[in-house]
Scaffold this motif. Structure first.
Motif, PDB file in Angstrom:
ATOM      1  N   ARG A  12       0.478  14.900  -0.183  1.00 22.42           N
ATOM      2  CA  ARG A  12       1.579  15.535   0.534  1.00 22.42           C
ATOM      3  C   ARG A  12       2.800  14.643   0.475  1.00 22.42           C
ATOM      4  NH1 ARG A  12       0.378  17.888   6.374  1.00 22.42           N
ATOM      5  NH2 ARG A  12      -0.873  19.199   5.002  1.00 22.42           N
ATOM      6  N   SER A  13       3.967  15.275   0.374  1.00 18.25           N
ATOM      7  CA  SER A  13       5.193  14.490   0.354  1.00 18.25           C
ATOM      8  C   SER A  13       5.406  13.868   1.723  1.00 18.25           C
ATOM      9  CB  SER A  13       6.406  15.376   0.011  1.00 18.25           C
ATOM     10  OG  SER A  13       6.770  16.171   1.113  1.00 18.25           O
ATOM     11  N   SER A  14       6.181  12.760   1.758  1.00 18.78           N
ATOM     12  CA  SER A  14       6.417  12.063   3.005  1.00 18.78           C
ATOM     13  C   SER A  14       7.268  12.886   3.953  1.00 18.78           C
ATOM     14  CB  SER A  14       7.097  10.718   2.732  1.00 18.78           C
ATOM     15  OG  SER A  14       8.314  10.917   2.037  1.00 18.78           O
ATOM     16  N   PRO A  23       8.394  19.052  -9.592  1.00 22.13           N
ATOM     17  CA  PRO A  23       7.200  18.626 -10.331  1.00 22.13           C
ATOM     18  C   PRO A  23       6.463  17.532  -9.569  1.00 22.13           C
ATOM     19  CG  PRO A  23       9.179  17.729 -11.342  1.00 22.13           C
ATOM     20  CD  PRO A  23       9.641  18.706 -10.300  1.00 22.13           C
ATOM     21  N   PRO A  24       5.156  17.434  -9.723  1.00 19.49           N
ATOM     22  CA  PRO A  24       4.404  16.374  -9.038  1.00 19.49           C
ATOM     23  C   PRO A  24       4.696  15.007  -9.638  1.00 19.49           C
ATOM     24  CG  PRO A  24       2.978  17.564 -10.539  1.00 19.49           C
ATOM     25  CD  PRO A  24       4.295  18.299 -10.537  1.00 19.49           C
ATOM     26  N   ILE A  25       4.523  13.984  -8.826  1.00 21.24           N
ATOM     27  CA  ILE A  25       4.618  12.603  -9.279  1.00 21.24           C
ATOM     28  C   ILE A  25       3.256  11.949  -9.092  1.00 21.24           C
ATOM     29  CG2 ILE A  25       5.593  10.320  -8.807  1.00 21.24           C
ATOM     30  CD1 ILE A  25       8.175  11.628  -7.984  1.00 21.24           C
ATOM     31  N   ALA A  26       2.743  11.336 -10.145  1.00 23.53           N
ATOM     32  CA  ALA A  26       1.507  10.574 -10.073  1.00 23.53           C
ATOM     33  C   ALA A  26       1.856   9.091 -10.160  1.00 23.53           C
ATOM     34  CB  ALA A  26       0.564  10.966 -11.203  1.00 23.53           C
ATOM     35  N   ALA A  27       0.960   8.250  -9.673  1.00 21.50           N
ATOM     36  CA  ALA A  27       1.219   6.810  -9.723  1.00 21.50           C
ATOM     37  C   ALA A  27      -0.079   6.028  -9.768  1.00 21.50           C
ATOM     38  CB  ALA A  27       2.036   6.377  -8.502  1.00 21.50           C
ATOM     39  N   TYR A 203      11.014  12.556  -1.608  1.00 22.02           N
ATOM     40  CA  TYR A 203      10.673  13.468  -2.690  1.00 22.02           C
ATOM     41  C   TYR A 203       9.857  14.636  -2.145  1.00 22.02           C
ATOM     42  CZ  TYR A 203       9.330  15.202  -7.234  1.00 22.02           C
ATOM     43  OH  TYR A 203       9.165  16.006  -8.332  1.00 22.02           O
ATOM     44  N   PRO A 204      10.226  15.882  -2.463  1.00 21.79           N
ATOM     45  CA  PRO A 204       9.557  17.034  -1.844  1.00 21.79           C
ATOM     46  C   PRO A 204       8.320  17.541  -2.583  1.00 21.79           C
ATOM     47  CG  PRO A 204      11.440  17.792  -3.102  1.00 21.79           C
ATOM     48  CD  PRO A 204      11.438  16.288  -3.215  1.00 21.79           C
ATOM     49  N   GLY A 205       8.042  16.988  -3.764  1.00 16.63           N
ATOM     50  CA  GLY A 205       6.923  17.502  -4.556  1.00 16.63           C
ATOM     51  C   GLY A 205       5.596  16.857  -4.194  1.00 16.63           C
ATOM     52  N   ARG A 206       4.559  17.314  -4.869  1.00 15.85           N
ATOM     53  CA  ARG A 206       3.232  16.760  -4.644  1.00 15.85           C
ATOM     54  C   ARG A 206       3.147  15.328  -5.177  1.00 15.85           C
ATOM     55  NH1 ARG A 206      -0.279  19.146  -1.312  1.00 15.85           N
ATOM     56  NH2 ARG A 206      -2.055  18.599  -2.623  1.00 15.85           N
ATOM     57  N   LEU A 207       2.301  14.516  -4.521  1.00 16.18           N
ATOM     58  CA  LEU A 207       2.133  13.115  -4.898  1.00 16.18           C
ATOM     59  C   LEU A 207       0.664  12.832  -5.159  1.00 16.18           C
ATOM     60  CD1 LEU A 207       4.352  11.447  -2.133  1.00 16.18           C
ATOM     61  CD2 LEU A 207       5.047  12.037  -4.468  1.00 16.18           C
ATOM     62  N   ARG A 299      -1.547   7.410   1.961  1.00 19.06           N
ATOM     63  CA  ARG A 299      -1.609   8.378   0.866  1.00 19.06           C
ATOM     64  C   ARG A 299      -2.292   7.819  -0.375  1.00 19.06           C
ATOM     65  NH1 ARG A 299       4.733   9.359   0.833  1.00 19.06           N
ATOM     66  NH2 ARG A 299       4.455   7.106   0.705  1.00 19.06           N
ATOM     67  N   ILE A 300      -2.333   6.494  -0.482  1.00 24.57           N
ATOM     68  CA  ILE A 300      -2.919   5.879  -1.674  1.00 24.57           C
ATOM     69  C   ILE A 300      -4.440   5.984  -1.612  1.00 24.57           C
ATOM     70  CG2 ILE A 300      -3.180   3.749  -3.007  1.00 24.57           C
ATOM     71  CD1 ILE A 300      -0.445   2.883  -2.003  1.00 24.57           C
ATOM     72  N   VAL A 301      -5.032   6.527  -2.673  1.00 25.17           N
ATOM     73  CA  VAL A 301      -6.483   6.616  -2.795  1.00 25.17           C
ATOM     74  C   VAL A 301      -6.918   5.464  -3.697  1.00 25.17           C
ATOM     75  CG1 VAL A 301      -8.433   8.040  -3.498  1.00 25.17           C
ATOM     76  CG2 VAL A 301      -6.384   9.119  -2.544  1.00 25.17           C
TER      77      VAL A 301
END
Length: 328
Positions: A12-14, A23-27, A203-207, A299-301
């Motif tokens: 979920r976005s912050s 678009p989603p952001i992955a990290a 950022y409004p997209g999926r994370l 949010r970090i897995v």
């Protein structure tokens, strides 16, 4: 159970809202030497990605060996962005990084690929996904890293004088003979000054934020091996070239771990063994600060890598599945 009010959850976005058009952001995140780049390159064989590098030192041109910058072969195999953006003596802020990073998210998504942020500079990652708001960030590992290097190279008196100039009242309350208290006071003063910089919205997209976790002894072992390999790979030659090109040893880039020690060895004030040992020690300290930053983000897995290489097929598949699930 629904998340508690204000609590951020994976995917979920912050901002607590999601824009389907974003678009989603992955990290892939974690401390230095944990294997972030290795895992990202392995992920690239299973998912269509382009890499956004979130590293406050790899953005400098000429700082390649000492920052373990992605190799030319890796950059040919997978597009890497946000490398070699500035000269070592050129001021470059998180706002500058964000101004280049944010448009790339849409550009990469427009090519049908996943923007994958890879790095250990938590301040940059937070600026991208949470918005550029230093008021909500009580400290940054980058500021601590720089000040810790400066107290070693410039001395406590110099930093105490700077504190007196920036925040005279704080200087009056601080024991200026105590290095730790001077560093903390100066850190707070510098962070407070940065709150006046422009802000951006979350950022409004999926994370999909994945962290690499390793036992402390294993991370220390990897840091020691990497430190030795940097010097073996030509760090001293790289620093000689930077100094010969006219870059000052007082620049922030050349005061960072590894580079400051190389400068001191070349100047004859540290033996090679002392330079390697000091670099490893400061890198371990920096890794600890990075972990402190990332661990506070729910949010970090985290993927437990143990003592396995980050390219281990089980680790790669676990990370791939998490990324796909979180950005779905």
């Amino acid at each position: 159970m629904a998340p508690a009010a204000g609590r951020r959850v994976p995917g979920r976005s912050s901002a607590g809202r999601s824009d389907p058009a974003a678009p989603p952001i992955a990290a892939i995140l974690g401390p230095t030497a944990s294997g972030k780049s290795e895992l990202a390159m392995a992920i690239a064989t299973r998912l269509p990605i382009e890499i956004l590098v979130a590293d406050s030192r790899q953005l400098f041109r000429g700082l390649s060996i000492g920052t373990a910058k992605p190799s030319a072969a890796d950059r040919r195999a997978v597009p890497h962005h946000l490398l070699d953006l500035a000269d070592p003596d050129e001021p470059f802020t998180v706002a500058d990084w964000l101004a280049q990073a944010r448009p790339l998210v849409d550009e990469i998504a427009g090519r049908g690929r996943i923007p994958l942020v890879v790095g250990g500079t938590g301040l940059y990652v937070s600026a991208l996904v949470d918005g550029y708001d230093f008021a909500s960030q009580p400290w940054s590992p980058e500021i601590r890293e720089r000040l810790a290097a400066e107290v070693e190279t410039e001395g406590l008196a110099t930093l105490a004088e700077r504190l007196a100039r920036i925040d005279p009242k704080a200087a009056e309350r601080t024991d200026l003979r105590n290095p730790r208290r001077v560093l903390r006071a100066l850190e707070r003063a510098e962070s407070a000054g940065r709150t006046q910089l422009p802000r951006s919205t979350p950022y409004p997209g999926r994370l999909a934020l994945i962290g690499i976790s390793r036992p402390r002894p294993e991370l220390s072992r990897r840091i020691h091996l990497r430190t030795a390999s940097l010097f073996d790979a030509g760090l001293l030659t790289e620093v000689q070239a930077l100094l010969a090109a006219g870059y000052s040893s007082d620049s922030a880039a050349l005061r960072s771990h590894g580079y400051a020690e190389a400068v001191r060895h070349l100047a004859g004030t540290l033996t090679l063994d002392e330079a390697v040992a000091s670099t490893a020690r400061r890198t371990r300290q920096y890794a600890k600060r990075q972990l402190t930053w990332f661990r506070r983000d729910p949010r970090i897995v985290w993927v437990a890598a143990g003592d396995r290489p980050a390219s281990d097929p089980q680790i790669v598949e676990q990370a791939r599945q998490l990324l796909v699930r979180l950005i779905a």
